[in-house]
Write a protein that holds these residues in place. Structure first.
Motif, PDB file in Angstrom:
ATOM      1  N   GLN A  58       0.848  -1.188   0.000  1.00 62.24           N
ATOM      2  CA  GLN A  58       0.000   0.000   0.000  1.00 62.24           C
ATOM      3  C   GLN A  58       0.886   1.241   0.000  1.00 62.24           C
ATOM      4  O   GLN A  58       2.102   1.137   0.163  1.00 62.24           O
ATOM      5  N   THR A  59       0.313   2.395  -0.205  1.00 63.73           N
ATOM      6  CA  THR A  59       1.123   3.615  -0.230  1.00 63.73           C
ATOM      7  C   THR A  59       0.491   4.720   0.608  1.00 63.73           C
ATOM      8  O   THR A  59      -0.726   4.786   0.756  1.00 63.73           O
ATOM      9  N   GLU A  68     -13.266   8.454   6.718  1.00 64.00           N
ATOM     10  CA  GLU A  68     -12.247   8.193   5.706  1.00 64.00           C
ATOM     11  C   GLU A  68     -12.274   6.708   5.354  1.00 64.00           C
ATOM     12  O   GLU A  68     -12.360   5.860   6.249  1.00 64.00           O
ATOM     13  N   GLY A 109      -9.914   3.861   3.820  1.00 63.53           N
ATOM     14  CA  GLY A 109      -8.519   3.591   3.491  1.00 63.53           C
ATOM     15  C   GLY A 109      -7.590   4.304   4.454  1.00 63.53           C
ATOM     16  O   GLY A 109      -6.914   5.266   4.100  1.00 63.53           O
ATOM     17  N   SER A 152      -1.581   4.693   6.149  1.00 62.62           N
ATOM     18  CA  SER A 152      -0.576   5.137   7.127  1.00 62.62           C
ATOM     19  C   SER A 152      -1.189   5.878   8.308  1.00 62.62           C
ATOM     20  O   SER A 152      -0.569   5.987   9.362  1.00 62.62           O
ATOM     21  N   GLN A 201      -3.500  10.949   6.456  1.00 58.69           N
ATOM     22  CA  GLN A 201      -4.678  11.743   6.057  1.00 58.69           C
ATOM     23  C   GLN A 201      -5.650  11.910   7.234  1.00 58.69           C
ATOM     24  O   GLN A 201      -6.210  12.991   7.442  1.00 58.69           O
ATOM     25  N   GLU A 260     -10.111   0.559   7.386  1.00 59.68           N
ATOM     26  CA  GLU A 260      -8.996  -0.037   6.626  1.00 59.68           C
ATOM     27  C   GLU A 260      -9.246  -1.535   6.508  1.00 59.68           C
ATOM     28  O   GLU A 260      -9.733  -2.158   7.439  1.00 59.68           O
ATOM     29  N   ARG A 261      -8.891  -2.113   5.347  1.00 57.06           N
ATOM     30  CA  ARG A 261      -9.156  -3.542   5.163  1.00 57.06           C
ATOM     31  C   ARG A 261      -7.979  -4.440   5.555  1.00 57.06           C
ATOM     32  O   ARG A 261      -8.142  -5.652   5.670  1.00 57.06           O
ATOM     33  N   HIS A 262      -6.779  -3.858   5.752  1.00 55.96           N
ATOM     34  CA  HIS A 262      -5.617  -4.679   6.128  1.00 55.96           C
ATOM     35  C   HIS A 262      -5.370  -4.598   7.624  1.00 55.96           C
ATOM     36  O   HIS A 262      -5.002  -3.542   8.142  1.00 55.96           O
ATOM     37  N   LEU A 295      -1.744  -3.529   8.886  1.00 55.83           N
ATOM     38  CA  LEU A 295      -1.519  -2.105   8.657  1.00 55.83           C
ATOM     39  C   LEU A 295      -2.282  -1.286   9.695  1.00 55.83           C
ATOM     40  O   LEU A 295      -1.760  -0.319  10.265  1.00 55.83           O
ATOM     41  N   ASP A 318     -14.572  -3.499   5.186  1.00 52.86           N
ATOM     42  CA  ASP A 318     -14.734  -3.056   3.803  1.00 52.86           C
ATOM     43  C   ASP A 318     -15.423  -1.690   3.798  1.00 52.86           C
ATOM     44  O   ASP A 318     -16.617  -1.578   4.040  1.00 52.86           O
ATOM     45  N   GLY A 319     -14.631  -0.679   3.506  1.00 46.65           N
ATOM     46  CA  GLY A 319     -15.131   0.687   3.557  1.00 46.65           C
ATOM     47  C   GLY A 319     -16.189   1.020   2.515  1.00 46.65           C
ATOM     48  O   GLY A 319     -16.888   2.028   2.656  1.00 46.65           O
ATOM     49  N   THR A 344      -9.774   7.281  -0.044  1.00 48.90           N
ATOM     50  CA  THR A 344      -8.371   7.486  -0.424  1.00 48.90           C
ATOM     51  C   THR A 344      -7.816   6.298  -1.204  1.00 48.90           C
ATOM     52  O   THR A 344      -6.604   6.054  -1.203  1.00 48.90           O
ATOM     53  N   VAL A 391     -10.626  -1.965  -2.917  1.00 56.45           N
ATOM     54  CA  VAL A 391     -10.993  -3.369  -3.039  1.00 56.45           C
ATOM     55  C   VAL A 391     -12.193  -3.630  -2.146  1.00 56.45           C
ATOM     56  O   VAL A 391     -12.094  -3.503  -0.926  1.00 56.45           O
TER      57      VAL A 391
HETATM   58  N1  SAH Z   1      -5.275   7.590   3.513  1.00 54.55           N
HETATM   59  C1  SAH Z   1      -4.067   6.803   3.443  1.00 54.55           C
HETATM   60  C2  SAH Z   1      -3.803   6.336   2.020  1.00 54.55           C
HETATM   61  C3  SAH Z   1      -3.710   4.870   2.013  1.00 54.55           C
HETATM   62  S1  SAH Z   1      -3.686   4.058   0.468  1.00 54.55           S
HETATM   63  C4  SAH Z   1      -2.883   7.532   4.038  1.00 54.55           C
HETATM   64  O1  SAH Z   1      -3.024   8.691   4.429  1.00 54.55           O
HETATM   65  O2  SAH Z   1      -1.822   6.944   4.128  1.00 54.55           O
HETATM   66  C5  SAH Z   1      -5.313   3.341   0.449  1.00 54.55           C
HETATM   67  C6  SAH Z   1      -5.659   2.388   1.563  1.00 54.55           C
HETATM   68  O3  SAH Z   1      -6.993   1.942   1.298  1.00 54.55           O
HETATM   69  C7  SAH Z   1      -4.810   1.127   1.638  1.00 54.55           C
HETATM   70  O4  SAH Z   1      -4.278   1.032   2.937  1.00 54.55           O
HETATM   71  C8  SAH Z   1      -5.792  -0.009   1.347  1.00 54.55           C
HETATM   72  O5  SAH Z   1      -5.519  -1.179   2.094  1.00 54.55           O
HETATM   73  C9  SAH Z   1      -7.117   0.615   1.742  1.00 54.55           C
HETATM   74  N2  SAH Z   1      -8.323   0.054   1.120  1.00 54.55           N
HETATM   75  C10 SAH Z   1      -8.515  -0.335  -0.166  1.00 54.55           C
HETATM   76  N3  SAH Z   1      -9.783  -0.754  -0.339  1.00 54.55           N
HETATM   77  C11 SAH Z   1     -10.416  -0.645   0.856  1.00 54.55           C
HETATM   78  C12 SAH Z   1     -11.745  -0.919   1.323  1.00 54.55           C
HETATM   79  N4  SAH Z   1     -12.695  -1.398   0.525  1.00 54.55           N
HETATM   80  N5  SAH Z   1     -12.022  -0.660   2.625  1.00 54.55           N
HETATM   81  C13 SAH Z   1     -11.078  -0.160   3.464  1.00 54.55           C
HETATM   82  N6  SAH Z   1      -9.818   0.112   3.079  1.00 54.55           N
HETATM   83  C14 SAH Z   1      -9.486  -0.124   1.798  1.00 54.55           C
END
Ligand code: SAH
Length: 215
Positions: free
Chosen positions: A59-60, A84, A86, A89, A92, A107-109, A112, A133-134, A150, A213
């Motif tokens: 992820q980034t 929010e 995602g 990190s 945001q 967040e889905r991970h 992380l 699942d967001g 995000t 995702v």
């Molecule tokens: N807002 C973050 C950007 C992270 S990148 C920051 O400031 O660092 C996007 C993130 O969205 C990833 O960590 C990814 O795992 C998450 N993500 C992707 N699909 C998702 C979903 N359906 N539900 C929750 N998180 C999700």
């Protein structure tokens, strides 16, 4: 907060301003958040370059300009309830918290999220996070004044539209900011709830996010 990187952070904010971000509240908030603390120590030296950088699990952390851009479109006000999607990190989410918003983030991970929760706690940012699942939103705490996605989706999740609160007199309309498109790029959309069944959509610039995702 350590004085470390203070100068680099101030220079980054000036760069973002030169790139066209004019929302002073957003620039001030980003000037306070120690972005390096959201990265692995090996990347601290690059935290105040205007680049996306890697996190674990492929992820980034978004580029600072992109964070400024999305945060300006959302324009979260003090006390507003903001979701929010995602957490990544946590950077945001911290910027939204600096703006005085009540921040919820999904967040889905799991790995992380655990790491990020510890960082947010350690810095004293009060952000309520959840694993899941967001794209389904967070109906138990909604409706929201604002929702910020995000990660890049192929369409706008219906649940997120439904979880924007209906218009209230004297308050800004609820809005959803989401990058939508294919693998190679997404258009930043802002969708504003203007009535129980009415929404207005605005399209902004192109970006490239990691995939959203979900169902
Ligand atoms: N807002 C973050 C950007 C992270 S990148 C920051 O400031 O660092 C996007 C993130 O969205 C990833 O960590 C990814 O795992 C998450 N993500 C992707 N699909 C998702 C979903 N359906 N539900 C929750 N998180 C999700």
């Amino acid at each position: 907060m350590p004085q470390r990187f203070k100068r680099a952070r101030a220079q980054l904010i000036e760069l973002i301003r030169e790139k066209g971000i004019t929302n002073e509240r957003v620039l001030r908030a980003m000037g306070k958040v120690p972005r390096h603390m959201f990265l692995e120590s090996g990347l601290h030296g690059r935290a105040y370059e205007d680049h996306a950088l890697p996190l674990i699990l492929n992820q980034t952390i978004s580029q600072p300009f992109t964070v400024a851009y999305q945060t300006s479109l959302i324009d979260a006000q003090p006390r507003e309830k903001v979701l929010e999607i995602g957490t990544g990190s946590g950077y945001q989410a911290a910027v939204l918290a600096e703006l005085g918003a009540r921040v919820y983030s999904i967040e889905r991970h799991e790995a992380l999220l655990q790491r990020t929760n510890a960082i947010l706690d350690g810095l004293g940012y009060r952000v309520l996070t959840r694993l899941g699942d967001g794209t389904k939103g967070w109906s138990a705490v909604g409706p929201f004044d604002a929702i910020l996605v995000t990660a890049g989706g192929i369409e706008v999740p219906q649940a997120l539209l439904e979880q924007l609160r209906e218009p209230v007199e004297g308050k800004p309309h609820a809005r959803l900011v989401i990058p939508v498109g294919g693998h190679n790029g997404q258009t930043m959309l802002r969708i504003t709830r203007t009535g129980p069944d009415s929404y207005e959509e605005e399209a902004f610039d192109e970006f490239r996010f990691v995939p959203l995702v979900g169902s």
